[in-house]
Write a protein that holds these residues in place. Structure first.
Motif, PDB file in Angstrom:
ATOM      1  N   MET B   1       0.692  -1.147  -0.124  1.00  0.00           N
ATOM      2  CA  MET B   1      -0.011  -0.148   0.003  1.00  0.00           C
ATOM      3  C   MET B   1       0.817   1.391  -0.088  1.00  0.00           C
ATOM      4  O   MET B   1       0.344   2.365  -0.189  1.00  0.00           O
ATOM      5  CB  MET B   1      -0.830   0.072   1.051  1.00  0.00           C
ATOM      6  CG  MET B   1      -2.035  -0.828   1.089  1.00  0.00           C
ATOM      7  SD  MET B   1      -3.311  -0.475   2.549  1.00  0.00           S
ATOM      8  CE  MET B   1      -4.310  -1.853   2.126  1.00  0.00           C
ATOM      9  N   ALA B   2       2.151   1.030   0.340  1.00  0.00           N
ATOM     10  CA  ALA B   2       3.070   2.195   0.218  1.00  0.00           C
ATOM     11  C   ALA B   2       3.147   3.091  -0.739  1.00  0.00           C
ATOM     12  O   ALA B   2       3.188   4.095  -1.030  1.00  0.00           O
ATOM     13  CB  ALA B   2       4.380   1.896   1.005  1.00  0.00           C
ATOM     14  N   LYS B   5       0.567   6.036  -1.732  1.00  0.00           N
ATOM     15  CA  LYS B   5       0.729   7.264  -1.223  1.00  0.00           C
ATOM     16  C   LYS B   5       1.273   8.159  -1.931  1.00  0.00           C
ATOM     17  O   LYS B   5       0.527   9.604  -1.793  1.00  0.00           O
ATOM     18  CB  LYS B   5       1.747   6.898   0.171  1.00  0.00           C
ATOM     19  CG  LYS B   5       1.528   8.055   1.158  1.00  0.00           C
ATOM     20  CD  LYS B   5       2.526   7.981   2.197  1.00  0.00           C
ATOM     21  CE  LYS B   5       2.399   8.964   3.217  1.00  0.00           C
ATOM     22  NZ  LYS B   5       3.556   8.744   4.407  1.00  0.00           N
ATOM     23  N   GLN B   8      -1.302   9.466  -4.647  1.00  0.00           N
ATOM     24  CA  GLN B   8      -2.716  10.206  -4.067  1.00  0.00           C
ATOM     25  C   GLN B   8      -2.478  11.672  -4.107  1.00  0.00           C
ATOM     26  O   GLN B   8      -3.543  12.468  -4.453  1.00  0.00           O
ATOM     27  CB  GLN B   8      -2.960   9.753  -2.643  1.00  0.00           C
ATOM     28  CG  GLN B   8      -3.513   8.505  -2.353  1.00  0.00           C
ATOM     29  CD  GLN B   8      -3.309   7.937  -1.036  1.00  0.00           C
ATOM     30  OE1 GLN B   8      -2.808   8.742  -0.132  1.00  0.00           O
ATOM     31  NE2 GLN B   8      -3.409   6.522  -0.947  1.00  0.00           N
ATOM     32  N   LYS B   9      -1.354  12.005  -3.878  1.00  0.00           N
ATOM     33  CA  LYS B   9      -1.213  13.705  -3.969  1.00  0.00           C
ATOM     34  C   LYS B   9      -1.153  14.182  -5.160  1.00  0.00           C
ATOM     35  O   LYS B   9      -1.040  15.605  -5.512  1.00  0.00           O
ATOM     36  CB  LYS B   9       0.328  13.823  -3.229  1.00  0.00           C
ATOM     37  CG  LYS B   9       0.105  13.500  -1.893  1.00  0.00           C
ATOM     38  CD  LYS B   9      -0.495  14.697  -0.830  1.00  0.00           C
ATOM     39  CE  LYS B   9      -0.594  14.170   0.447  1.00  0.00           C
ATOM     40  NZ  LYS B   9       0.186  14.913   1.479  1.00  0.00           N
TER      41      LYS B   9
END
Lengths: 317, 268
Positions: B1-2, B5, B8-9
């Motif tokens: 899942m890392a 991250k 997303q931004k």
């Protein structure tokens, strides 16, 4: 799981490109700036009543649909609308009239109409209460799928019972005439009586709908409460005579004969059943019309406000 | 899942205008289920719990949506993806204001509507009466329904195989019933429209008709939300996608990016 918390908090305003003057705003400020309203918020009472009025066609269509759907699988179909109350009345006639010959001292010609009127009028309130308590809890699918003032449901169910009662009234008229009670002007009084009772029932259904949506167990408990209420309202006998025979205190007689079910039943008996002999068995308390209007306003208006107060909560299961 | 991250931004889809239509602010939704208790199901056990006044006897809480925040803008078509039970439909219902939130708020522009008329329809009534009832339940007037009646029946194609619209709905095949439901629901114009798995119904020709209708609705509506397990229909219709998992917003971004990440995750 740190990713998750980042997403949830940044996701709302993370529109990084193109940069916008709204970037720094919190959700509430952003909503205020563009005139967004909280979804599912409860409207004011007047606005709520207006929305409800806008949905009047839905309320009527829904109650009719429920009524027709009831018998749509039967071969005789809608004939059952009349046949059910007819059979009901016939059973009482056979048991009390033919088999037991019981007439509570008023003669069979008076007692059978007296009994059937009581049963039909009480059933109207009873079934409105029973369908009211399930109005929200039993229609969660509808509540969670579509937007409408939720009061539409209990009102619609009460309206369904009114339509059912109108079929029963046809049977009642047949029995009245059959037992020699000729139609007279006072029969017109059933219109205001039914109107008052309908508003009363609707208020009751709304109160129970709100309680039932929070506590579904009420649907199990209610039949016992209603049966107690039935016996306390003199559906099958003259309440005052029975209580006097049991040497009940005077205040108890006053209180019980002023209860709304007894008031509506006896008003209806008084206007339908003819003959002086009958009238000494119909216990009308003093100021009976004022009582009927008072109960109607109290429960009708009170029930509406009580139901509206929890409008945004319905649908939580 | 890392690895998600960073994604997303990144820039979200280019919203045609920056006017927000739906703002979800840290939304939590909890269902309370009666009779789902894990203990012994017997009456004596229930009574025992009642007498001992154990908290929440017989009630289980299901935390379906846990702190979701996002802002939707006018002209966007937003897809919601995630495995079964990830809270997609629940979130839609909260946006529509149909399900109260436990905490957090949803702000909307106008009245969002859920394309779901199923609940108002009754199997014992004829198709004809259900068109009327469904339309009224959605808040259309009787005149509007009468005006569009023929359109609805033709669109559903119910009468292609004979006069079925005057038969009770319980006599319909499941496909026919689903087609009629979609036709009624799609007959109204909406501000913010939410569609929950509606496109998967019917045969091929009906699917094509309904996809075209959704595109039409989207042009009229300010914002469209679409829940689907069909990634192709998400790619065809949406320009932004929210990925929910366990009631949490896992990703929010342009369709290609999110769907690719979702497919990578589900392929494993």
């Amino acid at each position: 799981m740190s990713t998750v918390s980042e997403t949830t908090h940044d996701g709302a305003v993370a529109m990084s490109a193109p940069p916008s003057p709204d970037d720094g705003l919190a959700a509430a400020e952003l909503a205020a700036k563009y005139g967004l309203a909280v979804s599912g918020a409860r409207p004011g009472l007047a606005e709520y009543a207006r929305q409800l009025w806008d949905r009047r066609h839905f309320i009527v269509a829904f109650s009719r649909a429920k009524l027709t759907a009831q018998y749509s699988q039967a071969k005789l179909g809608q004939v059952w609308q009349v046949a059910t109350p007819l059979l009901n009345a016939t059973v009482y006639f056979l048991i009390f009239g033919e088999l037991m010959g019981q007439s509570k001292g008023m003669g069979i010609k008076t007692y059978i109409p007296f009994l059937i009127t009581g049963i039909f009028v009480f059933t109207f309130t009873q079934s409105s209460a029973m369908s009211g308590v399930r109005a929200i809890a039993g229609n969660l699918g509808l509540v969670r799928a579509l937007h409408f003032p939720r009061a539409a449901l209990p009102i619609s169910f009460a309206l369904q019972q009114l339509q059912q009662l109108l079929f029963s009234m046809i049977v009642l008229f047949a029995f009245l005439i059959g037992f020699g009670h000729v139609p007279q002007l006072s029969w017109l009084l059933i219109v205001p009586i039914l109107a008052l009772q309908f508003v009363f029932n609707t208020g009751l259904a709304m109160i129970l709908a709100r309680l039932g949506s929070k506590t579904p167990d009420l649907a199990q408990l209610l039949p016992f409460v209603l049966r107690t209420w039935m016996y306390a309202s003199g559906v099958m006998y003259s309440l005052v005579e029975a209580l006097k025979k049991a040497k009940s205190p005077g205040w108890l007689i006053d209180v019980l004969s002023a209860n709304p079910a007894a008031v509506f039943i006896n008003l209806m008996r008084d206007s339908l059943i003819t003959g002086h002999a009958a009238h000494k068995h119909i216990d009308l308390p003093p100021h009976v019309w004022a009582l009927a209007v008072g109960w109607t306003l109290l429960i009708g208006v009170g029930g509406f406000v009580f139901f509206w107060k929890a409008e945004e909560q319905y649908g939580r299961g | 899942m890392a690895e998600q991250k960073t994604e997303q931004k990144e820039a979200l889809s280019v919203a045609s205008s920056q006017v927000p239509t739906v703002i979800a602010d840290d939304v939590h939704i909890v269902y309370r289920v009666y009779g789902g208790n894990t203990g012994r199901g017997s009456a004596t056990a229930a009574l025992n719990r009642l007498v001992r006044r154990k908290p929440d006897a017989g009630v289980r809480q299901v935390h379906a949506v846990r702190g979701v925040s996002f802002t939707a803008y006018r002209g966007e078509a937003i897809g919601l993806i995630g495995s079964n039970g990830s809270g997609k439909s629940t979130l839609l219902k909260a946006i529509a204001g149909l399900l109260p939130t436990e905490s957090g708020k949803v702000y909307t522009n106008g009245q969002p509507s859920l394309l779901g008329v199923n609940a108002a329809m009754m199997n014992d009534l004829t198709g004809e009466k259900n068109v009327m009832l469904g339309g009224l339940a959605m808040g259309m007037t009787r005149e509007q329904i009468r005006e569009r009646y023929q359109e609805i029946v033709d669109f559903s194609g119910i009468n292609e195989k004979g006069d079925f619209i005057t038969l009770p709905m319980r006599t319909y095949s499941s496909g026919m019933a689903a087609r009629l439901r979609f036709s009624i629901a799609a007959a109204k114009d909406h501000d913010v429209l939410m569609i929950d798995e509606a496109l998967a119904t019917g045969d091929r020709s009906f699917q094509k008709r309904s996809e075209a209708r959704v595109r039409e609705l989207r042009e009229q509506a300010g914002t469209v939300f679409l829940v689907s397990h069909n990634n192709r229909s998400i790619r065809d219709t949406c320009d932004r996608v929210l990925w929910l998992e366990h009631g949490r917003l896992l990703m929010d971004g342009p369709t290609d990016e999110v769907v690719r990440a979702y497919e990578k995750e589900t392929a494993r």
